[in-house]
Design a protein around this motif. Structure first.
Motif, PDB file in Angstrom:
ATOM      1  N   VAL A 212      -8.585  -4.500  -7.626  1.00 23.82           N
ATOM      2  CA  VAL A 212      -7.324  -5.014  -7.114  1.00 23.82           C
ATOM      3  C   VAL A 212      -7.236  -6.476  -7.536  1.00 23.82           C
TER       4      VAL A 212
ATOM      5  N   ILE B 121       1.263   3.105  -3.322  1.00 19.93           N
ATOM      6  CA  ILE B 121       0.122   3.754  -3.971  1.00 19.93           C
ATOM      7  C   ILE B 121       0.336   5.257  -3.967  1.00 19.93           C
TER       8      ILE B 121
ATOM      9  N   PHE C 234     -12.777   4.334  -0.281  1.00 18.74           N
ATOM     10  CA  PHE C 234     -13.315   3.218  -1.052  1.00 18.74           C
ATOM     11  C   PHE C 234     -13.820   2.148  -0.082  1.00 18.74           C
TER      12      PHE C 234
ATOM     13  N   VAL D 288      -3.421  -3.470   1.027  1.00 20.10           N
ATOM     14  CA  VAL D 288      -3.878  -2.572  -0.040  1.00 20.10           C
ATOM     15  C   VAL D 288      -5.370  -2.293   0.101  1.00 20.10           C
ATOM     16  N   VAL D 289      -6.155  -3.318   0.362  1.00 16.21           N
ATOM     17  CA  VAL D 289      -7.601  -3.129   0.518  1.00 16.21           C
ATOM     18  C   VAL D 289      -7.885  -2.215   1.709  1.00 16.21           C
TER      19      VAL D 289
ATOM     20  N   ASN E 220      -9.249   5.391   2.510  1.00 14.72           N
ATOM     21  CA  ASN E 220      -9.153   6.545   1.617  1.00 14.72           C
ATOM     22  C   ASN E 220     -10.360   6.677   0.702  1.00 14.72           C
TER      23      ASN E 220
ATOM     24  N   VAL F  88     -12.016   1.031  -7.924  1.00 20.84           N
ATOM     25  CA  VAL F  88     -10.665   0.494  -8.033  1.00 20.84           C
ATOM     26  C   VAL F  88     -10.773  -1.030  -8.038  1.00 20.84           C
TER      27      VAL F  88
ATOM     28  N   SER G 180       0.815  -1.219   0.000  1.00 19.92           N
ATOM     29  CA  SER G 180       0.000   0.000   0.000  1.00 19.92           C
ATOM     30  C   SER G 180       0.848   1.268   0.000  1.00 19.92           C
TER      31      SER G 180
ATOM     32  N   TYR H 118      -5.947   0.100   2.920  1.00 18.67           N
ATOM     33  CA  TYR H 118      -5.562   1.452   2.519  1.00 18.67           C
ATOM     34  C   TYR H 118      -6.688   2.097   1.713  1.00 18.67           C
ATOM     35  N   LEU H 119      -7.224   1.360   0.774  1.00 18.57           N
ATOM     36  CA  LEU H 119      -8.303   1.905  -0.057  1.00 18.57           C
ATOM     37  C   LEU H 119      -9.533   2.222   0.786  1.00 18.57           C
ATOM     38  N   ARG H 120      -9.865   1.336   1.732  1.00 22.14           N
ATOM     39  CA  ARG H 120     -11.006   1.595   2.628  1.00 22.14           C
ATOM     40  C   ARG H 120     -10.811   2.901   3.398  1.00 22.14           C
TER      41      ARG H 120
ATOM     42  N   LEU I 180      -5.729   8.101  -7.290  1.00 23.39           N
ATOM     43  CA  LEU I 180      -7.102   7.904  -6.828  1.00 23.39           C
ATOM     44  C   LEU I 180      -7.978   9.139  -6.979  1.00 23.39           C
TER      45      LEU I 180
END
Length: 81
Positions: A21, A8, A44, A35-36, A42, A19, A5, A38-40, A13
């Motif tokens: 993955v 990234i 997502f 990574v998931v 930010n 997104v 992550s 991190y996306l949550r 984004l």
């Protein structure tokens, strides 16, 4: 392609709604989860896991190692499929 992550770039984004993955069978689950997460964190938050193809890959030992195991004293050769 990223290793974790921390790789990234937040600019990637910007103005993005979705997104995807993907990860190969050899990718450690802990890195995918990183990574998931991190996306949550930010924006997502709606995560859906989709299995496109079942993983049934098995990685066998190289023949040299199988041979070395088989020729080691006190051990039996093991067939690798």
């Amino acid at each position: 392609m990223i290793d974790n992550s921390q790789a990234i770039n937040p600019k990637w984004l910007e103005n993005v709604n979705t997104v995807a993955v993907t990860a190969g069978a050899s990718a450690p689950e802990v890195l995918v989860e990183d990574v998931v997460n991190y996306l949550r964190q930010n924006g997502f938050g709606n995560v859906e896991e989709v299995e496109v193809m079942p993983e049934n890959v098995r990685f066998g030992l190289p023949p040299e190692i199988v041979q070395a195991i088989g020729s080691a004293g006190g051990t039996e050769a093991v067939a690798v499929r």
